[in-house]
Motif scaffolding. Structure first.
Motif, PDB file in Angstrom:
ATOM      1  N   VAL A  69       1.774  13.372 -14.613  1.00 23.99           N
ATOM      2  CA  VAL A  69       0.614  13.886 -15.076  1.00 23.99           C
ATOM      3  C   VAL A  69       0.689  15.729 -15.250  1.00 23.99           C
ATOM      4  CG1 VAL A  69      -1.805  14.278 -15.280  1.00 23.99           C
ATOM      5  CG2 VAL A  69      -0.840  12.066 -14.873  1.00 23.99           C
ATOM      6  N   ALA A  70       0.941  16.228 -13.796  1.00 17.84           N
ATOM      7  CA  ALA A  70       1.149  17.691 -13.883  1.00 17.84           C
ATOM      8  C   ALA A  70       2.262  18.030 -14.801  1.00 17.84           C
ATOM      9  CB  ALA A  70       1.181  18.068 -12.325  1.00 17.84           C
ATOM     10  N   VAL A 120       0.785  -1.213   0.069  1.00 17.41           N
ATOM     11  CA  VAL A 120      -0.083  -0.018  -0.118  1.00 17.41           C
ATOM     12  C   VAL A 120       0.936   1.315   0.104  1.00 17.41           C
ATOM     13  CG1 VAL A 120      -1.717   1.309   1.323  1.00 17.41           C
ATOM     14  CG2 VAL A 120      -2.033  -1.004   1.103  1.00 17.41           C
ATOM     15  N   SER A 121       1.970   1.253   0.832  1.00 24.85           N
ATOM     16  CA  SER A 121       2.810   2.585   0.908  1.00 24.85           C
ATOM     17  C   SER A 121       3.524   2.473  -0.590  1.00 24.85           C
ATOM     18  CB  SER A 121       3.779   2.034   1.971  1.00 24.85           C
ATOM     19  OG  SER A 121       4.989   3.209   1.895  1.00 24.85           O
ATOM     20  N   ASN A 122       3.893   1.557  -1.085  1.00 21.39           N
ATOM     21  CA  ASN A 122       4.555   1.637  -2.562  1.00 21.39           C
ATOM     22  C   ASN A 122       3.492   1.979  -3.454  1.00 21.39           C
ATOM     23  OD1 ASN A 122       7.086   0.655  -1.691  1.00 21.39           O
ATOM     24  ND2 ASN A 122       6.568  -1.556  -2.128  1.00 21.39           N
ATOM     25  N   LEU A 123       2.329   1.655  -3.362  1.00 24.29           N
ATOM     26  CA  LEU A 123       1.197   2.432  -4.428  1.00 24.29           C
ATOM     27  C   LEU A 123       1.026   3.711  -3.941  1.00 24.29           C
ATOM     28  CD1 LEU A 123      -1.421  -0.496  -4.204  1.00 24.29           C
ATOM     29  CD2 LEU A 123       0.128  -0.021  -6.173  1.00 24.29           C
ATOM     30  N   ASP A 124       1.017   4.231  -2.883  1.00 27.27           N
ATOM     31  CA  ASP A 124       1.004   5.654  -2.561  1.00 27.27           C
ATOM     32  C   ASP A 124       2.102   6.400  -3.180  1.00 27.27           C
ATOM     33  OD1 ASP A 124      -1.332   5.346  -1.057  1.00 27.27           O
ATOM     34  OD2 ASP A 124      -0.444   5.214   0.909  1.00 27.27           O
ATOM     35  N   ASP A 125       3.145   5.732  -3.234  1.00 24.37           N
ATOM     36  CA  ASP A 125       4.522   6.442  -3.594  1.00 24.37           C
ATOM     37  C   ASP A 125       4.170   6.577  -5.219  1.00 24.37           C
ATOM     38  OD1 ASP A 125       5.424   7.128  -1.245  1.00 24.37           O
ATOM     39  OD2 ASP A 125       6.953   5.256  -1.145  1.00 24.37           O
ATOM     40  N   GLU A 126       3.891   5.472  -5.797  1.00 26.97           N
ATOM     41  CA  GLU A 126       3.811   5.387  -7.105  1.00 26.97           C
ATOM     42  C   GLU A 126       2.747   6.323  -7.671  1.00 26.97           C
ATOM     43  OE1 GLU A 126       2.994   1.302  -8.197  1.00 26.97           O
ATOM     44  OE2 GLU A 126       5.138   0.758  -7.829  1.00 26.97           O
ATOM     45  N   ASN A 127       1.502   6.371  -6.737  1.00 30.56           N
ATOM     46  CA  ASN A 127       0.314   7.348  -7.369  1.00 30.56           C
ATOM     47  C   ASN A 127       0.918   8.996  -7.239  1.00 30.56           C
ATOM     48  OD1 ASN A 127      -2.219   7.992  -7.705  1.00 30.56           O
ATOM     49  ND2 ASN A 127      -2.512   8.642  -5.568  1.00 30.56           N
TER      50      ASN A 127
END
Length: 317
Positions: free
Chosen positions: A164-165, A150-157
């Motif tokens: 995107v920005a 989950v932490s890795n997914l947050d970092d990737e997000n």
């Protein structure tokens, strides 16, 4: 002479080490004891080791990928402790045997079985406790892994949002650059069209055998020596104006005006002058200039419909 350990004693000692042996957690000397016992061909111990290892291998596959409730660890540990205490109590309790007549001295195999019998209840209770502990450890381990994912997914997000920005900003910059390029192309196209029209007018006028010529002279509001000539193709009314000695630079340009007998003032050409004060304009009129009054004034807007400043040149009579 080395003391020979009874077979039952070896079986009992290896039985106490089976669980740790299945996890490869024994010291070298302890593992040697179990290996020596297995080399004797004990099928029970081999079967038990195989069972324990298959359970250990399957524990991660049976754990669902969800967050572990905080109370689960405490509940599992309480149940494990209860199982351990219950197993210890069963092992310590005497096993009632029915009364029977005295039997002859047991043979060697029976003696070995008698020596090995007491460890089995405690052994299976210990095995059950070990499996429960392994299950609890597996649950906790998978919970840690899941939280890490989950932490890795947050970092990737976050990284994806930053990308995107950046892409959106680059797109905006590209759109601004494209719009600027389109404006430059439009300006270049307009200048090209104007140059082509001017060259066409020059060729039309200079190539005509029938020309009308009108001379212009500078006024008191123009630099000394300002002059101009208007050449008209009498066949189609195309004309060019050649001006010299006007004030160079600054904003705006010059407008050629024709004053009709009815008092109207008509703009017929707008032109610029270079740094030397020379300029060339062109246009088209209906018919001939005749004796019409002609003036030139400096204007800031090429779409102006009447002179806003003093005349810089006028028709020379």
């Amino acid at each position: 002479m080395t003391e020979q350990r009874p077979p039952g004693d070896l079986h009992e000692r290896s039985g106490e080490l089976i669980e740790a042996y299945s996890l490869d957690a024994l010291e070298a000397d302890e593992a040697a004891i179990v290996n020596a016992h297995l080399d004797e061909g004990c099928e029970d111990c081999e079967e038990e080791i195989s069972l324990l290892r298959s359970i250990v291998d399957r524990i991660p596959l049976g754990v669902p990928l969800r967050r572990t409730p905080p109370v689960l660890k405490e509940r599992v540990l309480r149940e494990v402790q209860a199982d351990i205490e219950a197993g210890a109590a069963r092992a310590a309790a005497p096993i009632p045997l029915p009364a029977r007549r005295a039997a002859p001295e047991p043979s060697a195999p029976s003696r070995i079985s008698a020596l090995a019998a007491p460890w089995r209840p405690a052994r299976f209770a210990s095995m059950a406790a070990s499996v429960a502990i392994l299950a609890a450890v597996g649950l906790v381990g998978w919970n840690v892994v899941l939280q890490g994912d989950v932490s890795n997914l947050d970092d990737e997000n976050e990284a994806l949002l930053a990308t995107v920005a950046t892409v959106e900003e680059q797109q905006r910059d590209a759109q601004v650059a494209l719009q600027s390029a389109q404006e430059e192309v439009a300006d270049a196209s307009a200048r090209s069209d104007e140059l082509e029209t001017r060259m066409t007018a020059i060729v039309t006028v200079m190539g005509s055998d029938e020309q009308e010529r009108v001379s212009l002279a500078g006024t008191n509001d123009a630099p000394r020596g300002a002059w101009g000539n208007i050449l008209v193709n009498s066949n189609d009314g195309t004309f060019i104006i050649l001006a010299s000695g006007l004030e160079p630079g600054g904003e705006g340009g010059y407008v050629l005006w024709i004053h009709t007998e009815g008092g109207d003032v008509i703009p017929v050409s707008f032109f610029y002058v270079n740094e030397s004060g020379n300029g060339l304009g062109y246009g088209k009129i209906d018919g001939e200039l005749g004796n019409a009054s002609i003036t030139v004034s400096h204007e800031y807007d090429r779409s102006v419909r009447a002179p806003t400043g003093p005349s810089k040149m006028e028709r020379h009579r």
